[in-house]
Design an enzyme around this catalytic site. Structure first.
Site, PDB file in Angstrom:
ATOM      1  N   HIS A 112       2.036  34.595   1.178  1.00 47.74           N
ATOM      2  CA  HIS A 112       1.958  33.292   2.221  1.00 47.74           C
ATOM      3  C   HIS A 112       0.501  32.586   2.115  1.00 47.74           C
ATOM      4  CE1 HIS A 112       5.351  34.774   4.984  1.00 47.74           C
ATOM      5  NE2 HIS A 112       5.810  33.696   4.339  1.00 47.74           N
ATOM      6  N   CYS A 154      -0.063  36.427  11.051  1.00 41.83           N
ATOM      7  CA  CYS A 154       1.390  36.659  11.007  1.00 41.83           C
ATOM      8  C   CYS A 154       2.198  36.663  12.414  1.00 41.83           C
ATOM      9  CB  CYS A 154       1.551  37.588   9.933  1.00 41.83           C
ATOM     10  SG  CYS A 154       0.901  37.495   8.324  1.00 41.83           S
TER      11      CYS A 154
HETATM   12  N1  ARG Z   1       7.502  41.329   5.836  1.00 42.77           N
HETATM   13  C1  ARG Z   1       7.184  39.960   6.236  1.00 42.77           C
HETATM   14  C2  ARG Z   1       7.403  39.406   5.070  1.00 42.77           C
HETATM   15  O1  ARG Z   1       7.361  39.903   3.768  1.00 42.77           O
HETATM   16  C3  ARG Z   1       5.718  39.740   6.470  1.00 42.77           C
HETATM   17  C4  ARG Z   1       5.324  38.550   6.952  1.00 42.77           C
HETATM   18  C5  ARG Z   1       4.123  38.526   7.322  1.00 42.77           C
HETATM   19  N2  ARG Z   1       3.657  36.915   7.633  1.00 42.77           N
HETATM   20  C6  ARG Z   1       2.951  35.872   7.537  1.00 42.77           C
HETATM   21  N3  ARG Z   1       2.624  35.008   8.202  1.00 42.77           N
HETATM   22  N4  ARG Z   1       2.197  36.001   6.213  1.00 42.77           N
HETATM   23  O2  ARG Z   1       8.011  38.302   5.258  1.00 42.77           O
END
Ligand code: ARG
Length: 276
Positions: free
Chosen positions: A175, A269
């Site tokens: 991300h 996150c």
């Molecule tokens: N387990 C989640 C996923 O893989 C983690 C999300 C993390 N969020 C972020 N904003 N990077 O989607």
């Protein structure tokens, strides 16, 4: 970067407690379904993060967690708002798709939001960042793992702001918010190695004064930070990153979010910024 005084701006955030947090599926390299999660510890650490933001004078709204949605604690992924318009999320993985519905319901239940449902896959603030004072207000947008590049054009039409597409190339930093963060309304910090060569060039051109992070900073989730323009909230592991932001004139505030790292996320996150 000049060392003018860094002034905080009051923010409004949306968080969701990790009451149902587990790692029962693996959709990023950080997730290991064979290691048990300490949900109570996760909730305790999350409380500390919420209190830290509230003590700094920010408004924190809380979204009700839902059983069966273990990643709902990562509220940043649920939508992306700019000046009262909300561009909704559409998750890449079916395990998370219902989260978008919960976020949409939040905006529809609260007055004043212009909610735009997306056609294309995008994971909200996970892959979108807004810099209100850079070039008159621009959106930085990541793609390569989660968000579909078609969603970048869709977001530009929804929000009426230029959207700069940046290609993520390292699966550990899937991300945008694991590789880049806004330090205030116009300044960013990022780890160049998470981006393609061409996107690194774009970032150098737009942000010649960026705070440059290294791989160790990114692996400590040091870029997954929340800043109010003065206070930079980082997870405790990100010690070197704390020094870098201090050298740039900001005040690092460390919060332990070790349990949420098991799901592949940290401070940013877990905190969606609402921009009414
Ligand atoms: N387990 C989640 C996923 O893989 C983690 C999300 C993390 N969020 C972020 N904003 N990077 O989607």
């Amino acid at each position: 970067m000049s060392h003018m005084e860094r002034l905080p701006r009051n923010r409004t955030y949306l968080m969701c407690p990790p009451e149902h947090f587990t790692v029962e599926y693996a959709i990023n390299p950080w997730m290991d379904t064979t290691v048990a999660v300490d949900t109570r510890l996760a909730v305790k650490q999350w409380d500390q993060l919420r209190n830290t933001l509230a003590d700094l004078g920010h408004v924190v709204h809380v979204l009700d967690p839902e059983p069966g949605l273990p990643d709902m604690v990562y509220s940043a992924n649920g939508a992306f708002s700019v000046d009262g318009t909300v561009y909704g999320a559409r998750f890449r993985h079916p395990q998370r798709s219902a989260e978008a519905v919960a976020h949409q319901a939040f905006y529809l239940a609260n007055e004043g939001w212009n909610f735009i449902a997306p056609e294309h896959v995008n994971e909200g603030e996970g892959d979108f960042a807004y810099l209100p004072a850079a070039y008159g207000g621009i959106v930085l947008a990541g793609y390569g793992f989660r968000t579909d590049p078609a969603a970048h054009a869709e977001a530009q039409e929804a929000l009426g702001r230029p959207v700069i597409s940046l290609k993520l190339v390292d699966p550990a930093f899937y991300h945008l918010d694991t590789a880049l963060a806004a330090l205030d309304d116009r300044h960013v910090t990022y780890y160049p190695g998470a981006f393609s060569e061409a996107s690194q060039r774009v970032l150098r051109q737009l942000f010649p004064d960026a705070v440059i992070a290294d791989r160790a900073d990114a692996e400590a989730f040091g870029l997954n930070l929340v800043s109010d323009g003065r206070h930079v909230i980082l997870n405790t592991e990100a010690v070197a990153m704390g020094h870098k932001v201090r050298d740039a004139g900001y005040l690092p505030v460390h919060v332990d979010l070790s349990e949420l790292k098991r799901g592949g996320g940290s401070i940013k996150c877990a905190v969606a910024e609402l921009r009414p």
